[in-house]
Design a protein around this motif. Sequence first.
Motif, PDB file in Angstrom:
ATOM      1  N   ARG A 181       1.085  55.206 -36.124  1.00 33.24           N
ATOM      2  CA  ARG A 181      -0.014  55.668 -36.341  1.00 33.24           C
ATOM      3  C   ARG A 181      -1.213  56.602 -37.292  1.00 33.24           C
ATOM      4  O   ARG A 181      -2.139  57.176 -37.628  1.00 33.24           O
ATOM      5  CB  ARG A 181       0.187  56.816 -34.711  1.00 33.24           C
ATOM      6  CG  ARG A 181      -0.458  57.975 -35.199  1.00 33.24           C
ATOM      7  CD  ARG A 181      -1.674  57.683 -34.174  1.00 33.24           C
ATOM      8  NE  ARG A 181      -2.597  59.115 -34.001  1.00 33.24           N
ATOM      9  CZ  ARG A 181      -3.349  59.711 -34.273  1.00 33.24           C
ATOM     10  NH1 ARG A 181      -3.504  58.677 -34.947  1.00 33.24           N
ATOM     11  NH2 ARG A 181      -4.010  60.326 -34.143  1.00 33.24           N
ATOM     12  N   TRP A 182      -0.148  56.528 -38.143  1.00 35.26           N
ATOM     13  CA  TRP A 182      -0.396  57.223 -39.711  1.00 35.26           C
ATOM     14  C   TRP A 182      -1.613  56.335 -40.248  1.00 35.26           C
ATOM     15  O   TRP A 182      -2.828  56.893 -40.966  1.00 35.26           O
ATOM     16  CB  TRP A 182       0.410  57.328 -40.745  1.00 35.26           C
ATOM     17  CG  TRP A 182       1.571  58.767 -40.024  1.00 35.26           C
ATOM     18  CD1 TRP A 182       1.300  59.399 -39.109  1.00 35.26           C
ATOM     19  CD2 TRP A 182       2.820  58.595 -40.774  1.00 35.26           C
ATOM     20  NE1 TRP A 182       2.087  60.145 -39.112  1.00 35.26           N
ATOM     21  CE2 TRP A 182       3.315  59.603 -39.989  1.00 35.26           C
ATOM     22  CE3 TRP A 182       3.827  57.925 -41.867  1.00 35.26           C
ATOM     23  CZ2 TRP A 182       4.920  60.081 -39.978  1.00 35.26           C
ATOM     24  CZ3 TRP A 182       4.356  58.338 -41.932  1.00 35.26           C
ATOM     25  CH2 TRP A 182       5.582  59.353 -41.416  1.00 35.26           C
ATOM     26  N   ARG A 183      -1.781  54.868 -40.012  1.00 35.82           N
ATOM     27  CA  ARG A 183      -3.314  54.775 -40.723  1.00 35.82           C
ATOM     28  C   ARG A 183      -4.320  54.542 -40.411  1.00 35.82           C
ATOM     29  O   ARG A 183      -5.138  54.196 -40.852  1.00 35.82           O
ATOM     30  CB  ARG A 183      -1.929  52.510 -40.476  1.00 35.82           C
ATOM     31  CG  ARG A 183      -1.429  52.143 -40.840  1.00 35.82           C
ATOM     32  CD  ARG A 183      -0.827  50.794 -40.538  1.00 35.82           C
ATOM     33  NE  ARG A 183      -1.273  49.993 -40.134  1.00 35.82           N
ATOM     34  CZ  ARG A 183       0.057  49.677 -39.665  1.00 35.82           C
ATOM     35  NH1 ARG A 183       1.462  49.485 -40.017  1.00 35.82           N
ATOM     36  NH2 ARG A 183      -0.335  49.202 -38.106  1.00 35.82           N
ATOM     37  N   ALA A 184      -4.255  54.943 -39.196  1.00 32.74           N
ATOM     38  CA  ALA A 184      -6.420  55.371 -38.878  1.00 32.74           C
ATOM     39  C   ALA A 184      -6.387  56.434 -39.910  1.00 32.74           C
ATOM     40  O   ALA A 184      -5.997  57.960 -38.709  1.00 32.74           O
ATOM     41  CB  ALA A 184      -5.794  56.128 -37.358  1.00 32.74           C
ATOM     42  N   PHE A 356      -5.831  44.249 -32.301  1.00 32.31           N
ATOM     43  CA  PHE A 356      -5.120  43.385 -33.244  1.00 32.31           C
ATOM     44  C   PHE A 356      -4.763  44.192 -34.396  1.00 32.31           C
ATOM     45  O   PHE A 356      -3.260  44.502 -35.230  1.00 32.31           O
ATOM     46  CB  PHE A 356      -5.985  42.782 -33.275  1.00 32.31           C
ATOM     47  CG  PHE A 356      -6.251  41.533 -32.580  1.00 32.31           C
ATOM     48  CD1 PHE A 356      -5.156  40.404 -32.187  1.00 32.31           C
ATOM     49  CD2 PHE A 356      -7.175  41.409 -31.686  1.00 32.31           C
ATOM     50  CE1 PHE A 356      -4.645  39.790 -31.568  1.00 32.31           C
ATOM     51  CE2 PHE A 356      -6.861  40.536 -30.719  1.00 32.31           C
ATOM     52  CZ  PHE A 356      -6.303  39.577 -30.272  1.00 32.31           C
ATOM     53  N   ILE A 357      -5.512  45.665 -35.092  1.00 31.32           N
ATOM     54  CA  ILE A 357      -4.898  45.917 -35.878  1.00 31.32           C
ATOM     55  C   ILE A 357      -3.354  47.193 -35.339  1.00 31.32           C
ATOM     56  O   ILE A 357      -2.477  46.903 -36.372  1.00 31.32           O
ATOM     57  CB  ILE A 357      -5.862  47.987 -36.133  1.00 31.32           C
ATOM     58  CG1 ILE A 357      -6.774  46.316 -36.848  1.00 31.32           C
ATOM     59  CG2 ILE A 357      -5.132  48.156 -37.384  1.00 31.32           C
ATOM     60  CD1 ILE A 357      -8.460  47.638 -37.714  1.00 31.32           C
ATOM     61  N   GLY A 358      -2.987  47.480 -34.579  1.00 25.22           N
ATOM     62  CA  GLY A 358      -1.802  48.197 -33.964  1.00 25.22           C
ATOM     63  C   GLY A 358      -1.847  49.807 -34.346  1.00 25.22           C
ATOM     64  O   GLY A 358      -0.690  50.099 -33.899  1.00 25.22           O
ATOM     65  N   ASP A 359      -3.315  50.118 -35.185  1.00 25.05           N
ATOM     66  CA  ASP A 359      -2.837  51.288 -34.874  1.00 25.05           C
ATOM     67  C   ASP A 359      -2.369  52.169 -33.579  1.00 25.05           C
ATOM     68  O   ASP A 359      -1.934  53.352 -33.740  1.00 25.05           O
ATOM     69  CB  ASP A 359      -3.989  51.933 -35.826  1.00 25.05           C
ATOM     70  CG  ASP A 359      -3.952  51.859 -37.170  1.00 25.05           C
ATOM     71  OD1 ASP A 359      -3.371  51.026 -37.106  1.00 25.05           O
ATOM     72  OD2 ASP A 359      -5.216  51.890 -37.070  1.00 25.05           O
ATOM     73  N   ALA A 360      -2.701  52.223 -32.412  1.00 23.93           N
ATOM     74  CA  ALA A 360      -2.535  52.709 -31.324  1.00 23.93           C
ATOM     75  C   ALA A 360      -1.299  52.113 -30.493  1.00 23.93           C
ATOM     76  O   ALA A 360      -1.186  53.327 -29.891  1.00 23.93           O
ATOM     77  CB  ALA A 360      -3.460  52.766 -30.197  1.00 23.93           C
ATOM     78  N   GLN A 361      -0.463  51.425 -30.867  1.00 23.11           N
ATOM     79  CA  GLN A 361       0.379  50.704 -30.041  1.00 23.11           C
ATOM     80  C   GLN A 361       1.699  52.020 -30.062  1.00 23.11           C
ATOM     81  O   GLN A 361       2.010  52.524 -29.573  1.00 23.11           O
ATOM     82  CB  GLN A 361       0.602  49.229 -30.319  1.00 23.11           C
ATOM     83  CG  GLN A 361       0.427  48.927 -29.590  1.00 23.11           C
ATOM     84  CD  GLN A 361      -1.306  47.775 -30.161  1.00 23.11           C
ATOM     85  OE1 GLN A 361      -1.628  48.967 -31.194  1.00 23.11           O
ATOM     86  NE2 GLN A 361      -1.743  47.191 -30.177  1.00 23.11           N
ATOM     87  N   GLY A 362       1.964  52.210 -31.459  1.00 20.89           N
ATOM     88  CA  GLY A 362       3.230  52.971 -31.663  1.00 20.89           C
ATOM     89  C   GLY A 362       4.214  53.316 -31.429  1.00 20.89           C
ATOM     90  O   GLY A 362       5.172  53.990 -31.396  1.00 20.89           O
TER      91      GLY A 362
END
Length: 697
Positions: A181-184, A356-362
């Motif tokens: 989540r922090w990567r966004a 695909f980036i995976g920021d939302a999955q958490g």
Amino acid sequence: MLLIRDLAPLFCIHASLLLGTLVIGGGNAADVRLQSLWLAFLSTGWLIAPQWQGRTSSILTRYCGGMISSIAIYAVTVAGLSWLGQGMQAMLVCWCGISLAAITNRAIQLRQWLPMRLRILPTQVALISTAIVLAVCVYQAPRSNDIHQFILQQQDMTLSSSLQVSSIGMTAMDVDQPMPRWRAHYFHLLPSLFSKASGIAVDLVLQRYLTIPVAFSVIVCLACFVRTLSLHRADLPLCILAIAGPVFFWFRNFNAFNYSFRITNNLLLDKDFALFWLIPAVAVLSLHWVRGRSRAIVPLFMLSPAIVRFHPLTAVYLLLLITPLLLALATSCRFQPRRALAIVGYVCVLFTAVVFIGDAQGNHDQIREIILMDYQQSLDDRPLHYWVGFYNTIPNSDLPSDTLAYDGERLTLKPSVILGCGLLLAMHGAWLVLLAMRLCRRIGNMHVLFATISIIGLWGIWFVSPFILTRAPHISGGYERLHWFAYPAALTTVAIAGSLIIPRQLRRPAHWLIMTLIGLSCLLSRLEIASPITSVRGLNSLLDYEQHDAIKRLASWQGIDPSRTLVDRKPQALSDSDRVLLLDLSATTQYWWVRSGSYWPDCYVEAFAWDRRGDSFLKDRHWFYHFLDRQPLSDNAKEEAIEWLREKRITLIVDHRPGALEYLQQLGVPIEPLDETTFRLTIASRPYVDQPVPAAE
């Protein structure tokens, strides 16, 4: 002279905002510094906007175009420099270069052809004045829900002058990666860059000094975006009424999933900036491009990094909003189907990129397991350790929930998510007005279709919720806020309906009355006086409801010296070699304690640590909450606890609660109280060298 004349309207607007801050809000030199930097930030976009907007005589259209240009250029620049591994200094230098290039280019343009004289109508003056009063009175020290989740990263990035997302907090959990989540974090970098440029601490920038100019710009742009989405059928005063009405006049309830809560929250939070500026801006640019304004595609594509990396759910909300908008626009004579399909494809690509980036999955599966584990422990007379909303997917828990409920064995979304929101409820009434006006042939199909499809989408989300959430309760955290997509559509529908029901001969006095009531409500709140409007049965104001908390927040921030830095907040008892066990949860918001901490009690952080470290994390969790809950220390437990403290190399324990020393003395090891809340252990006095566990492949 031509360049100065071109910039003069922007300077006048923000000079008025600064004057309002100093006079109404009791501002200081730090306000002058930050608002000047915000003006410089917008000036770059203001000078570039005519490249894609063309010649316009509307000061508000130019203002919106300027902010769109600034944010788009910022997003592209920070994405590029971050990818290249550059730091904040390079970003500031690069921005200065872009600004100089914009000034030079605009000066050359002005020599070649004279710009159209910008018109400012009385209603525009009223809108700007109302937005100034609203921003100063409501957003000087706003409620900062969820800001604490990211402020430690912003402080660390500012201190290290880095554009790379910080992993502080995860290093306390022996993991050397930031959680997904922090990567966004591109929007989180913006206040950090302003802090770096101004020399004012980033927590003060975030929660006090940059809040007013950002809120002002968002409110002005949002009103203009709503007018554009209505195809100019809504009057500007009715647009501002649609925005402020659910806060000042028909406020219904107070929870974090409600429009009234979100619009009055700190707009420097990524999700709220995305909701009320980024998503409407992309919708407006899409509308322009689909209806033939070819150059709108340039800022639209430049906003791609912002859509992906400002907030991970932005692309989801956009997909839900763009679909009804384009379907409604299909009835327009200027509609271009191929461009509409291209817009849908563009948003789908961005949505796929986010997945695909995976920021939302958490790590939602691990989050649910941790919540279930904590709930089971609470059955043994131990407290719950996380926000109560996390437990709403547990059957028969009898815990309060604003959004979800069990209907038998099915987990479903509550209808109050829609009907309990003042804006969304008003949207339904406004939709009926539009239907009646369509039968009278006073409006076209487009506005009715936009509202109709959006309402169908809202209730569709509610209708299918039992089938989705019962099978996948771990996604409830994202599902319970999907209704946010409808906010731009709701604002547009309410504004159009309001404009249609006011007789033409009464519009001017009605417009001034609306602006006066909104401004008066803000000023009365500032003076700690209840709004007389709420004496009318059925009318309620969020400002009256929150007045006490707002006064406390303002007094707290006004008592802080703006020259105070992050280094000034470093505790005297803390040395660079210490490792700290934080048994006071309020201390987990303090940068220096967390930087040297050994555990961060947050379910998102814990879930990611569990995912990266495996079951070795569970031992740390067990002993941390054993100490936090002050569980009994039997002889066997005492030995295991001491061994765990030795493994974690704990040298300091922070606990603000009464009886801390007495509890810790049960360990039977030397403990030196440094003050009433900080205690030094001697079992692990050797310097600690942080060696995080390597990230899992």
